[in-house]
Design an enzyme around this catalytic site. Structure first.
Site, PDB file in Angstrom:
ATOM      1  N   ASP A 124      -2.894 -18.076   2.387  1.00  0.00           N
ATOM      2  CA  ASP A 124      -4.088 -18.748   1.848  1.00  0.00           C
ATOM      3  C   ASP A 124      -4.600 -19.796   2.838  1.00  0.00           C
ATOM      4  OD1 ASP A 124      -1.598 -19.776   1.246  1.00  0.00           O
ATOM      5  OD2 ASP A 124      -2.126 -20.583  -0.709  1.00  0.00           O
ATOM      6  N   LYS A 144       3.633 -15.320   2.613  1.00  0.00           N
ATOM      7  CA  LYS A 144       3.473 -16.087   1.371  1.00  0.00           C
ATOM      8  C   LYS A 144       4.894 -16.427   0.914  1.00  0.00           C
ATOM      9  CE  LYS A 144       0.887 -17.660  -2.032  1.00  0.00           C
ATOM     10  NZ  LYS A 144       0.034 -18.850  -1.852  1.00  0.00           N
ATOM     11  N   ASP A 193      -4.858  -6.537   6.374  1.00  0.00           N
ATOM     12  CA  ASP A 193      -6.070  -5.809   5.999  1.00  0.00           C
ATOM     13  C   ASP A 193      -7.196  -6.810   5.736  1.00  0.00           C
ATOM     14  OD1 ASP A 193      -7.820  -3.910   5.102  1.00  0.00           O
ATOM     15  OD2 ASP A 193      -6.809  -3.519   3.211  1.00  0.00           O
ATOM     16  N   TYR A 205       0.820  -1.216   0.000  1.00  0.00           N
ATOM     17  CA  TYR A 205       0.000   0.000   0.000  1.00  0.00           C
ATOM     18  C   TYR A 205       0.857   1.270   0.000  1.00  0.00           C
ATOM     19  CZ  TYR A 205      -3.869  -3.127   1.286  1.00  0.00           C
ATOM     20  OH  TYR A 205      -4.804  -4.141   1.309  1.00  0.00           O
ATOM     21  N   ASP A 226     -10.423  -8.221   8.539  1.00  0.00           N
ATOM     22  CA  ASP A 226     -11.849  -8.097   8.215  1.00  0.00           C
ATOM     23  C   ASP A 226     -12.532  -9.466   8.271  1.00  0.00           C
ATOM     24  OD1 ASP A 226     -11.853  -5.415   7.975  1.00  0.00           O
ATOM     25  OD2 ASP A 226     -12.516  -5.339   5.885  1.00  0.00           O
TER      26      ASP A 226
END
Ligand code: NAD
Length: 367
Positions: free
Chosen positions: A227, A195, A251, A146, A255
């Protein structure tokens, strides 16, 4: 203990829920013999209306001068509010991004806890709700994808978009230290999510996290691919204590974790820098659809105040007192409308926002 707290009531339900959090903090001050001094500043839509910008330099200076910042929420209805016709740098959310950057808030903590009293709100299997879960997502907030360079350009007759993901060792180390420190105050387990089977930034993440772990022999460390983590969160969320992860993974996973609690009005958050300073706010938005009706759930903001006591002021006992008072109120059957089960309404007491603040404040005890 005397502490200066800068408050950002903000927009929508923000002023209502911050009022209730102050009410509870005042009761903590009275019961435990502290003094909390508040100063309100404008941020978001209310600042655009009053000052023409979502956050003024004076407001930033007031936030920096405090021991901690307690925030409600900012923003309006993104389809109808005139604030969203302004250019992006002048919209309400730009104020929050500017504040996070000015205060160097690199560590974002989002607990996801399933209250036994609200287990029916969990959208997962009944057995998962019965077992419960209590995790904290520690997300890196100021680096990664980001914040990397980005561009869209035409190459060989077609558009190509590029976003660059960069992590420095020092950025990983400081968030990992935060993660292990917090794990020591909890169940002493860290699951670091990356990852590493694909990304170099993840391989560096894993290497630095392992180095930091050597200083915390009492805390267990496991690595999990992102994942797999997304799957495990819905399969068996009880396996997680502290989830340590980079910006974009955090992020998305935070959520997902808040969704499985089934009650966004209950979830606090903290954003910390490398001092004891922090910004504390509920995980939800400004809920403009219910603003001004005295029906919002103030508990996420009240629990954010509890996190402030714990993480910025080192007042664990006082933080416990708030969390115990919230549990008690739920046990006694009080519910704001967002957590009132639609099919069994008559078993509970429908409670207004201000009343919920009163009930929690009344149950603060020094035990
Ligand atoms: P939202 O979280 O404000 O609302 C989503 C739904 O949840 C609404 O139906 C709302 O009524 C309900 N809700 C949220 N908090 C509640 C509470 N405490 N009690 C009872 N019900 C509650 O999300 P949204 O509608 O997507 O966003 C509204 C505004 O909030 C937007 O301007 C958005 O940009 C902003 N926002 C701000 C922050 C922040 O300040 N950090 C975070 C998220 C969204």
């Amino acid at each position: 203990m005397k502490k200066n707290i800068t408050c950002i009531p903000g927009d929508g339900i923000g002023p209502e829920i911050v009022t209730e959090a102050k009410k509870v903090l005042d009761k903590v001050a009275e019961v435990f013999g502290h003094e909390f001094v508040y100063k309100d500043i404008l941020m978001g839509g209310c600042s655009i209306d009053a000052c023409g910008v979502p956050l003024t330099d004076e407001a930033i200076a007031d936030a920096k001068a405090a021991d901690a910042v307690l925030m409600g929420s900012i923003g309006g209805n993104t389809s109808t509010s005139p604030w969203y016709k302004l250019e992006p740098s002048l919209r309400p959310e730009a104020g929050l991004l500017k504040l996070r950057k000015s205060l160097n808030l690199f560590a974002n903590l989002r607990p996801a806890y399933l209250y036994p009293q609200l287990k029916d709100a969990c959208p997962l299997k009944e057995a998962t709700g019965e077992k419960g879960f209590d995790m904290l997502i520690m997300r890196e907030l100021t680096g990664g994808l980001y914040f990397g360079d980005r561009k869209t350009e035409e190459v060989d007759g077609e558009l190509v978009a590029t976003d660059i993901l960069v992590y420095r060792e020092s950025e990983i180390r400081r968030i990992a230290v935060r993660g292990f420190d917090v794990a020591r105050k909890r169940r002493k387990s860290v699951i670091s999510v990356d990852k590493a089977n694909v990304l170099d930034s993840s391989r560096l993440w894993r290497k630095v996290v392992e180095e930091v772990a050597k200083d915390y022999p009492d805390v267990t460390l496991e690595h999990m691919l992102v994942d797999n983590c997304a799957m495990q969160l819905v399969k068996d969320p009880s396996q997680f204590d502290v989830v340590l992860t980079e910006n974009m993974f955090g992020d998305i996973l935070s959520d997902e974790a808040s969704m499985i609690t089934g009650s966004i009005g209950m979830l606090p958050s903290a954003s910390l820098n490398d001092t004891s300073f922090g910004l504390y706010e509920p995980s939800h938005g400004s809920a403009p659809d219910i603003a001004g009706q005295n029906i919002a759930n103030p508990i996420a903001t009240i629990l954010s105040a509890a996190m402030m006591l714990r993480y910025s002021f080192n007042l664990d006992k006082e933080g416990d007192a708030i969390e115990n008072a919230v549990r008690k109120v739920l046990e006694e059957g009080y519910r704001t409308v967002d957590i009132l089960p639609k099919t069994e309404e008559n078993k509970f007491t429908r409670t207004a926002c201000s009343e919920m603040g009163d009930l929690i404040a009344e149950r603060i005890v020094n035990s």
